[in-house]
Each structure stands twice: as structure tokens, then as C-alpha cells.
Design an enzyme around this catalytic site. Structure first.
Site, PDB file in Angstrom:
ATOM      1  N   ASP A  15       0.833  -1.202   0.000  1.00 33.36           N
ATOM      2  CA  ASP A  15       0.000   0.000   0.000  1.00 33.36           C
ATOM      3  C   ASP A  15       0.869   1.255   0.000  1.00 33.36           C
ATOM      4  O   ASP A  15       0.508   2.276  -0.593  1.00 33.36           O
ATOM      5  CB  ASP A  15      -0.931  -0.005   1.222  1.00 33.36           C
ATOM      6  CG  ASP A  15      -2.181   0.847   1.010  1.00 33.36           C
ATOM      7  OD1 ASP A  15      -2.387   1.313  -0.129  1.00 33.36           O
ATOM      8  OD2 ASP A  15      -2.947   1.041   1.965  1.00 33.36           O
ATOM      9  N   CYS A 246      -4.082   5.414  -2.256  1.00 37.94           N
ATOM     10  CA  CYS A 246      -4.763   4.561  -3.225  1.00 37.94           C
ATOM     11  C   CYS A 246      -4.895   5.313  -4.543  1.00 37.94           C
ATOM     12  O   CYS A 246      -5.504   6.378  -4.583  1.00 37.94           O
ATOM     13  CB  CYS A 246      -6.142   4.174  -2.693  1.00 37.94           C
ATOM     14  SG  CYS A 246      -7.144   3.300  -3.914  1.00 37.94           S
TER      15      CYS A 246
END
Lengths: 302, 302
Positions: A15, A246
Site C-alpha cells: 500500500d 490509493c
């Protein structure tokens, strides 16, 4: 009485990096992972099995996995967004190779966000993830699942707690190793965390452990982590330095920083197994690789 | 059941600005204060009565006070670090002028830090502040008191809860309007906040309201604010954009940001009386005056 403790799940290599515009070399990724293990991380999300056109930064997933240190005391997670991802995860273990230790399934608690991120509605995500969990287990691969956008959606706004609990119940039926709630876009607040994890805890009733995943987009990430701890969560996603975001969520910033989480927990008397000074040193090293300072406040104050 | 609510104490004009290396003009300070009142702030720390050689940014305290909007629904706090400060505060009210509404006394919970910051030990601070509170009240000036470095000292490290409670008891004997605990250097964590405000709440037993003051130096400021709320605190210091710091504390960064506090509270169902969009607009305006972006995460994500 034994001291309370938590588990850090270091998500920086996945991430944390997937949003980086410049491709990080496989050897730099492996060096980062080694530093993370050195500072005490024992569970790491090291890659994502997505199409390289969607997330070019993860195109070398198999190469990263082939180069991982073969440590028995470390768990490596590969993120699997669909059955094809689980199959790629299984392929890393073929021919007697270690590969990944655990598949991390993900489904999105919003029809709009789910279609943009993974091309599936909530209902399709539930069906696909139930199938993925069953398939992984049948193939002897450990598996857990994360419900993302659980605290709000960038496109639809509020996400009803009832929606989250209904999804969690469907997932629980497949007995994954763990169920996580993720605040993918960093909109959650402590009262919401207390409510949602409180209800999830009742639903799971100790049968399946909980994990949490917070982003610090609006300054509430560390507050949310503490509220999750108070609600019984003992596994926490965080990324070194607060790397991350993201690519498909507008204005989503980094994960909560490993250093900030560890500082708060250790000073609160909760053991983490992490050497904070070593983590700050790793932050400095990787900031040099990236050519910019990372957002962790603890590292900046050190 | 009535909705829960909190009071914001906007400390940007004092704690927020005192660390700025370039002197902000009096008219810019007054424009900032007007924007703060516009977005809903009803209690503001607008100046500090310190020697201009110590804090040059506060040299125009009397001029700022003379220019404040005469709003009956707003409380203006002047910070008073000694009796001379209280006398300067009283002087702003002479000749029928409004002046300040409330003196904010401060004593430091550490001998070393107290000597560096205010030239007094803890014992000297207690004696001086008891005298200051008595004197202000006798002169008809409202008065409250803050115990600073309550969560840790940059020079001595840990500060014992017993030290804080002993100081609070001495202060409570003079019946100030409020007793605040300040994490001047931003080292506190939620478990500590729960413990310290829990004990203070027991000691004060509802007789004197509590206030909290957090800095976000290590990412725990917003988490600490939520823990203070849970422990019964209903007044919160914060500064627009997260401006601030202490010129005499090494590496102390800004106060918690007004926008971040308000976002967390309002989304948790706690009323604040603040218009968040107007606060973000005021942030943008003042960032333009300063020529740099302010740290508030909510404002950056907006």
C-alpha cells in the site's frame, strides 16, 4: 497479568509503494523489506497481484517474492483482488518454493468504488471473495479478508454499518483467518471506529480475529487506531513513514505511519515488538532512496 | 437527550503566532481574529503579556486588544505568566475600555522547563499563580489557569501524575474558572490522557471545569483530544491550520489544528458551533498572508 501487545502488519511495500509515480527497483524493495524485518516487523504485505497496467509499481510482484528472506518467523502477505490473484499467489509456491504465506483478499463496501477499483459490485465482491477464500484454503494457502471503504466512500459518501456487518457475516461463513475493516480514504473518526468494531466484535464473538487499516488523510488515523485497540483489535496495518495511498481514490493520502503507531502504543504500555529507533533509521534510509521526506510525525520530531 | 457539545478555544492568535519568525502586523492579526469569530470561535486567546524581548511577536499585545471587535458573545483571553502580566491585562480595561475578558495564568510542571520558560521552579510557580488568581479576582477580572508540560518535559522527561495533581489541588484552592492540562511539547498519548484527566476529574469533582491543550508533534494530538473528551473535558485549545509551537521547547511543533478537531468532533456527532468550510477558507487566507501552507490535514484534504 501479562502485558498487552499488538501486532504490526507492515504494509509499506504494497500500500505504501503502489502510489509512487516512479517505479522502485526490485532490489530497493527487497532492501526495504529487510530493513522492516530488522526493526521487528513479523508480518508484511509485500506485493499485490493486480494487472501491471492497473498498478505498474506491482509488476515485479513475483520477482520480489522470489527474493524474500526465508525467515520462519515472518509472514508474507500477497494481496489478491480476484481469483486470478489467488492463482498467481499459489504459483509463487510451486516447485517447492516458499512464495507467499498468506493471501489477503479484498472487497469494497461500495458499489461505485468497487466497480471503479475492482470492477465489481458489493454482491459480486461477496461471491468472488467467498469463492477465493474457499479456493485458497482448499489449496493449502492461509487467507484473510479486508472490507475496504468501510468508513466512507469517495463517490457515495456514507457507508451504512449494516452494509459492513452483512458483508462481514458472509465472509465469516468461510472462516478466513482474520477479518479487517479498512478506512481506505481516511474519513473515519473514533466514534465510528468504536461503533463499527464494537459491532463486528459482537458478530465475530471471538471466533475470528479483527484487523484495522487506517489512513491519516484527515488527521484521525492515530486516534482511530487507539479506538480500535480499545474495541479489541490487536492487529494494525501501518506503513513505514506513512507512505502510501490509493491511486483510484481521489486525495487519499498515506497509511498511518508505523513510527507514529508504535510511539503511541509503546508509550501507552502496549508491546509491539518493534524497535522504534531502527524504524526511524529505516525511514531516513528510504526517504533518501525516494528523494523526499516521509510524513511520519514521530520521525520528524526525532 | 440534548446533543453533546464542546467549546473550541482558538489559540491561533497567541500560541499559533508567537513562534513565527517574521513579525505579523497588528492589522493582519486583527483580520485573522475577525475571520475566526466569523467561523464561529467564541473564545480566543488573543495575546500574551510577556516581555517583548522574550517574545517579539507579542510586543503589540495592547494594540491588538484595543482593536478587538466589541462582541458581547465572545470571550478574549490574555495570557499572563506573572503578576506583572495580570497588571498589564487589567490596564487594558482602564478608562472604561473593554480590554481582555479573562486572564489565562500558566505554570510549568517541571523545575527545569519552568526556570527556562518563566524563571521559576514549580513551588515558585504555585505561589505566584495562587497570588495571581487571587489578585485578578479581587480586581474583577475572570481568571483560569493552565498547567503546562503536564505530559512530559523536554529537559526532565517524565512528569509524575502526582506532581500534576498536587499542583492542580493548589490551584483549585483559589477557585479559578477552569483548570487546563497542556501537552506543551506534544509527547502525550491517549492512555496517559485518560489516566491524567480521569484523576483530575475525580479531584475537581465537577466543581471546576477542565480544559485541554495538545500539540501534534508526534501525531497523537487528535487521539489525545478524543481521549480527553471521553474523560469529560469539554473545552479544547486548537489553532487554525495547526499554527504554533513554543520558542523555548526544542522541536515543539504546532497546536492541534482547529479544522482537524472540528472534523473529528462533528463527524462523531459532537456539536462545536464552528463552520468548518469557513475555517478552511480562513486557513487559505492566512496561509497566503504567511506565504506557506499550514499543517492541518483536513484543510489539505479539502
Amino acid at each position: 497479568m501479562a502485558q498487552e501487545s499488538i501486532e504490526l502488519v507492515e504494509v509499506g511495500p504494497r500500500d505504501g509503494l503502489q502510489n509512487e509515480p516512479d517505479i522502485i527497483g526490485t532490489s530497493d524493495k527487497l532492501a526495504l523489506i529487510e530493513r522492516m524485518i530488522d526493526y521487528g516487523a513479523r508480518r508484511l504485505e509485500i506485493a499485490s497481484f493486480v494487472h501491471p497496467k492497473r498498478v505498474p509499481q506491482m509488476a515485479d510482484a513475483e520477482d520480489v517474492i522470489a527474493g524474500l528472506p526465508d525467515r520462519k518467523d515472518v509472514t508474507y502477505i500477497g494481496l489478491t483482488l480476484n481469483k486470478r490473484g489467488v492463482m498467481r499467489g499459489l504459483a509463487t509456491r510451486e516447485g517447492g518454493k516458499r512464495g507467499i504465506d498468506q493471501a489477503g483478499c479484498v472487497l469494497v463496501a461500495s458499489d461505485t468504488f468497487g466497480q471503479k477499483n475492482q470492477g465489481q459490485t458489493i454482491a459480486e465482491g461477496i461471491a468472488e471473495n467467498r469463492d477465493m477464500i474457499r479456493f485458497a484454503k482448499a489449496e493449502g494457502l492461509r487467507v484473510q479478508v479486508t472490507i475496504s471503504a468501510a468508513f466512507g466512500c469517495p463517490f457515495e459518501g456514507e457507508v451504512k454499518p449494516e452494509t459492513i456487518l452483512a458483508i462481514a457475516e458472509e465472509m465469516a461463513a468461510e472462516s478466513p483467518e482474520e477479518i479487517a475493516l479498512a478506512d481506505t480514504i481516511g474519513v473515519g473518526v473514533p466514534a465510528q471506529v468504536e461503533d463499527l468494531f464494537g459491532r463486528l466484535s459482537e458478530l465475530l464473538d471471538g471466533r475470528i480475529p479483527m484487523r484495522c487499516h487506517f489512513h491519516d488523510t484527515r488527521g484521525t488515523g492515530i486516534a482511530n487506531a487507539w479506538s480500535a485497540y480499545k474495541a479489541g483489535v490487536r492487529s494494525f496495518d501501518a506503513s513505514l513513514g506513512g507512505l502510501g495511498g490509493c491511486p483510484f481514490a481521489p486525495k487519499a493520502t498515506g497509511n498511518i505511519a508505523t513510527e507514529d503507531l508504535i510511539y503511541m502504543m509503546e508509550r501507552s504500555g502496549v508491546a509491539t515488538g518493534i524497535n522504534l529507533d531502527a524504524a526511524i533509521a529505516a525511514n531516513r534510509g528510504f526517504a533518501h532512496t525516494l528523494g523526499r521526506e516521509l510524513p511520519s510525525r514521530v520521525a520528524r520530531a526525532a
